[in-house]
Design a protein around this motif. Structure first.
Motif, PDB file in Angstrom:
ATOM      1  N   UNK A 112      45.658  48.837  32.311  1.00  0.00           N
ATOM      2  CA  UNK A 112      46.305  50.105  32.636  1.00  0.00           C
ATOM      3  C   UNK A 112      47.679  50.271  31.371  1.00  0.00           C
ATOM      4  N   UNK A 113      48.411  49.442  30.979  1.00  0.00           N
ATOM      5  CA  UNK A 113      49.272  49.492  29.943  1.00  0.00           C
ATOM      6  C   UNK A 113      50.227  49.535  30.432  1.00  0.00           C
ATOM      7  N   UNK A 114      50.777  49.182  31.417  1.00  0.00           N
ATOM      8  CA  UNK A 114      52.146  49.189  32.850  1.00  0.00           C
ATOM      9  C   UNK A 114      52.778  47.178  32.260  1.00  0.00           C
ATOM     10  N   UNK A 115      53.411  47.544  33.022  1.00  0.00           N
ATOM     11  CA  UNK A 115      54.673  46.339  33.092  1.00  0.00           C
ATOM     12  C   UNK A 115      54.061  45.739  34.504  1.00  0.00           C
ATOM     13  N   UNK A 116      53.580  44.279  34.144  1.00  0.00           N
ATOM     14  CA  UNK A 116      53.268  43.217  35.087  1.00  0.00           C
ATOM     15  C   UNK A 116      53.904  43.496  36.544  1.00  0.00           C
ATOM     16  N   UNK A 117      55.337  43.747  36.744  1.00  0.00           N
ATOM     17  CA  UNK A 117      55.859  43.754  37.935  1.00  0.00           C
ATOM     18  C   UNK A 117      55.690  44.962  38.458  1.00  0.00           C
ATOM     19  N   UNK A 118      54.733  45.731  38.062  1.00  0.00           N
ATOM     20  CA  UNK A 118      54.548  47.437  38.992  1.00  0.00           C
ATOM     21  C   UNK A 118      53.196  46.724  39.143  1.00  0.00           C
ATOM     22  N   UNK A 119      52.694  46.077  39.582  1.00  0.00           N
ATOM     23  CA  UNK A 119      51.095  45.782  40.601  1.00  0.00           C
ATOM     24  C   UNK A 119      50.978  44.471  40.962  1.00  0.00           C
ATOM     25  N   UNK A 120      50.773  45.486  41.839  1.00  0.00           N
ATOM     26  CA  UNK A 120      50.375  44.199  43.892  1.00  0.00           C
ATOM     27  C   UNK A 120      49.358  43.961  43.591  1.00  0.00           C
ATOM     28  N   UNK A 121      49.045  42.557  43.778  1.00  0.00           N
ATOM     29  CA  UNK A 121      47.907  41.411  43.927  1.00  0.00           C
ATOM     30  C   UNK A 121      47.461  41.336  45.586  1.00  0.00           C
ATOM     31  N   UNK A 122      46.121  41.737  45.806  1.00  0.00           N
ATOM     32  CA  UNK A 122      46.067  40.994  47.469  1.00  0.00           C
ATOM     33  C   UNK A 122      44.227  40.621  47.471  1.00  0.00           C
ATOM     34  N   UNK A 123      44.526  39.711  48.182  1.00  0.00           N
ATOM     35  CA  UNK A 123      43.218  38.879  48.046  1.00  0.00           C
ATOM     36  C   UNK A 123      42.517  39.208  49.211  1.00  0.00           C
ATOM     37  N   UNK A 124      41.108  38.916  49.894  1.00  0.00           N
ATOM     38  CA  UNK A 124      40.473  38.532  51.147  1.00  0.00           C
ATOM     39  C   UNK A 124      39.237  38.012  50.905  1.00  0.00           C
ATOM     40  N   UNK A 125      38.930  37.151  52.153  1.00  0.00           N
ATOM     41  CA  UNK A 125      37.618  36.413  52.178  1.00  0.00           C
ATOM     42  C   UNK A 125      38.251  34.854  52.179  1.00  0.00           C
ATOM     43  N   UNK A 126      37.512  34.011  51.968  1.00  0.00           N
ATOM     44  CA  UNK A 126      37.403  32.587  52.414  1.00  0.00           C
ATOM     45  C   UNK A 126      38.843  32.269  51.943  1.00  0.00           C
ATOM     46  N   UNK A 127      39.508  31.351  52.769  1.00  0.00           N
ATOM     47  CA  UNK A 127      40.475  30.756  52.876  1.00  0.00           C
ATOM     48  C   UNK A 127      40.112  29.093  52.185  1.00  0.00           C
ATOM     49  N   UNK A 128      41.395  28.678  51.286  1.00  0.00           N
ATOM     50  CA  UNK A 128      40.789  27.203  51.062  1.00  0.00           C
ATOM     51  C   UNK A 128      40.318  27.003  49.836  1.00  0.00           C
ATOM     52  N   UNK A 129      39.430  28.535  48.848  1.00  0.00           N
ATOM     53  CA  UNK A 129      38.566  28.056  47.684  1.00  0.00           C
ATOM     54  C   UNK A 129      39.354  28.408  46.533  1.00  0.00           C
ATOM     55  N   UNK A 130      39.353  28.145  45.280  1.00  0.00           N
ATOM     56  CA  UNK A 130      39.897  28.849  43.983  1.00  0.00           C
ATOM     57  C   UNK A 130      39.032  30.085  43.671  1.00  0.00           C
ATOM     58  N   UNK A 131      40.168  30.661  42.887  1.00  0.00           N
ATOM     59  CA  UNK A 131      39.774  31.752  42.408  1.00  0.00           C
ATOM     60  C   UNK A 131      38.685  32.068  41.334  1.00  0.00           C
ATOM     61  N   UNK A 132      37.781  32.534  41.139  1.00  0.00           N
ATOM     62  CA  UNK A 132      37.055  32.724  39.914  1.00  0.00           C
ATOM     63  C   UNK A 132      37.504  33.669  39.208  1.00  0.00           C
ATOM     64  N   UNK A 133      38.522  32.781  38.103  1.00  0.00           N
ATOM     65  CA  UNK A 133      39.091  33.582  37.387  1.00  0.00           C
ATOM     66  C   UNK A 133      38.097  34.326  35.902  1.00  0.00           C
ATOM     67  N   UNK A 134      37.268  33.776  35.771  1.00  0.00           N
ATOM     68  CA  UNK A 134      36.514  34.211  34.382  1.00  0.00           C
ATOM     69  C   UNK A 134      35.532  35.451  35.625  1.00  0.00           C
TER      70      UNK A 134
END
Length: 411
Positions: A112-134
């Motif tokens: 979005x071409x904005x500063x990183x600190x102006x972005x919030x992050x949220x996730x939901x799903x299975x606990x204890x599994x690593x994100x598939x970052x690709x």
């Protein structure tokens, strides 16, 4: 607590509204491959910097995305975007999980071409599994942000897990002679319990209000809406309600001294209550929404305590599922609530059917009560006859399907 000072008739539902109805917002959703076929990555963007406020799960195991979001907001209390994924909670994932949440924030900011600190992050799903970052990186790159009804639906779909339906709402009111709107989207179906549960709620508004006053209002409203729902008594690791207010409506800055402050609080309350009830109604395996209204308590807080105890009782929930008008289960829940109770002054009704008056049984038609309990929404009314305190809570029935869904959650 801020008291609503206005007639709720001033608050209007916007039937076709969404999180995009307030001015100056865009959103979208995409299938990144975290789930087999369903959309699983979404983003909300404010076209201009927005004041923000958030409340979080009380779990000691707050997931990495919540930590990163709190760091973003702490920087200057301004957000431009929220990026959300389903399928993976990124919870209990240690340092790698934290770095993945930071990377997710960085990718969204670059998109979005904005500063990183102006972005919030949220996730939901299975606990204890690593994100598939690709897949996350590819999904963010392919995300299309826009203002259409489809864009809103894509976002609302992308955040769901075991939910069976989208949860959304939109309300508006006139403040300073100008239309101000609040739109909402949420997810939540299981691991739902008061004090923030496994739910994500996102609210957008074009109201002009500072983060300080928005935070105070959100905390008060959350206590009587989102914190008053329960599905199964379990609290998760990722739960958050977040509001962005970009001021695009052009009203005068809102604060408790503004003559129409109460209208805004009512607007926020109606929006939050709508999402909360939709979550409760869509509880895993649920067939009915249960709404508990408690009056005559020593305080509003005690009324809410009683309501939550009834809504969370498995015996009450199974009785409602089986259409069994066993008011003794309601009494049992009231008795262990911890609130002040006079055992000789309690009234209980199912809808308009009175079953207990001054703690004395009242004869009622069992067939009529069973028929009432077959409705999609069941209302339980309790009057403690002790004081002026009133409160509400929402829950759902407990069915066989709840066990089936959660016995195979990861498969």
């Amino acid at each position: 607590m801020y008291q609503a000072m206005t007639d709720k008739q001033l608050i209007k539902s916007v039937p076709d509204g969404s999180i995009l109805t307030p001015k100056g917002f865009q959103c979208g959703g995409v299938h990144a491959g975290l789930r087999y076929t369903k959309l699983d990555l979404g983003m909300i963007v404010s076209e201009i910097p927005a004041s923000c406020a958030a409340v979080y799960t009380t779990s000691h195991f707050q997931a990495a995305p919540l930590v990163v979001t709190q760091q973003s907001i702490a920087k200057e209390n301004v957000l431009r975007a929220i990026v959300v994924n389903s399928a993976c909670a990124n919870a209990c994932t240690g340092e790698q999980g934290y770095q993945d949440a930071l990377k997710m924030r960085s990718l969204a900011a670059a998109k979005m071409g904005i500063p990183e600190h102006q972005v919030a992050v949220a996730s939901t799903g299975v606990i204890g599994e690593f994100m598939q970052m690709e897949k996350i990186e590819s999904g963010i790159e392919n995300l299309v942000i826009g203002k259409s009804a489809d864009n809103a639906e894509y976002f609302q779909t992308a955040i769901l897990t075991t939910d069976t339906v989208m949860k959304s709402c939109c309300y508006s009111a006139r403040i300073d002679g100008i239309t101000v709107s609040i739109g909402g989207a949420a997810k939540g179906s299981g691991m739902i319990h008061p004090n923030m549960a496994t739910m994500l709620g996102f609210l957008t508004t074009d109201a002009n209000i500072s983060s300080e006053h928005l935070t105070a209002a959100l905390k008060d409203v959350t206590n009587i809406t989102f914190n008053q729902i329960t599905v199964d008594g379990d609290t998760s690791t990722n739960d958050m309600v977040l509001v962005m207010a970009n001021g695009a409506a052009g009203n005068q800055p809102l604060d408790p001294n503004h003559p129409e402050w109460g209208i805004f609080v009512d607007l926020l309350k109606e929006s939050s209550a709508s999402l909360a009830k939709q979550i409760a109604k869509d509880g895993e395996g649920a067939t009915k929404l249960i709404e508990i209204s408690v009056s005559g308590a020593m305080s509003e807080e005690e009324a809410r305590v009683v309501g939550k105890q009834i809504a969370g009782s498995n015996l009450v929930k199974t009785a409602v599922y089986g259409a069994d008008a066993n008011w003794g289960r309601i009494i049992g829940a009231i008795g262990q609530s911890g609130a002040s109770i006079n055992p000789n002054t309690v009234d209980i009704s199912l809808g308009e059917i009175t079953m207990l008056k001054n703690s004395t049984p009242v004869a009622f038609d069992e067939d009529h009560a069973r028929e009432y309990l077959m409705n999609d929404k069941v209302e339980i009314f309790v009057d403690l006859h002790l004081g002026e305190g009133k409160g509400m809570a929402w829950g759902c029935d407990l069915s066989y399907d709840y066990v089936k869904i959660n016995a195979s959650y990861r498969t």
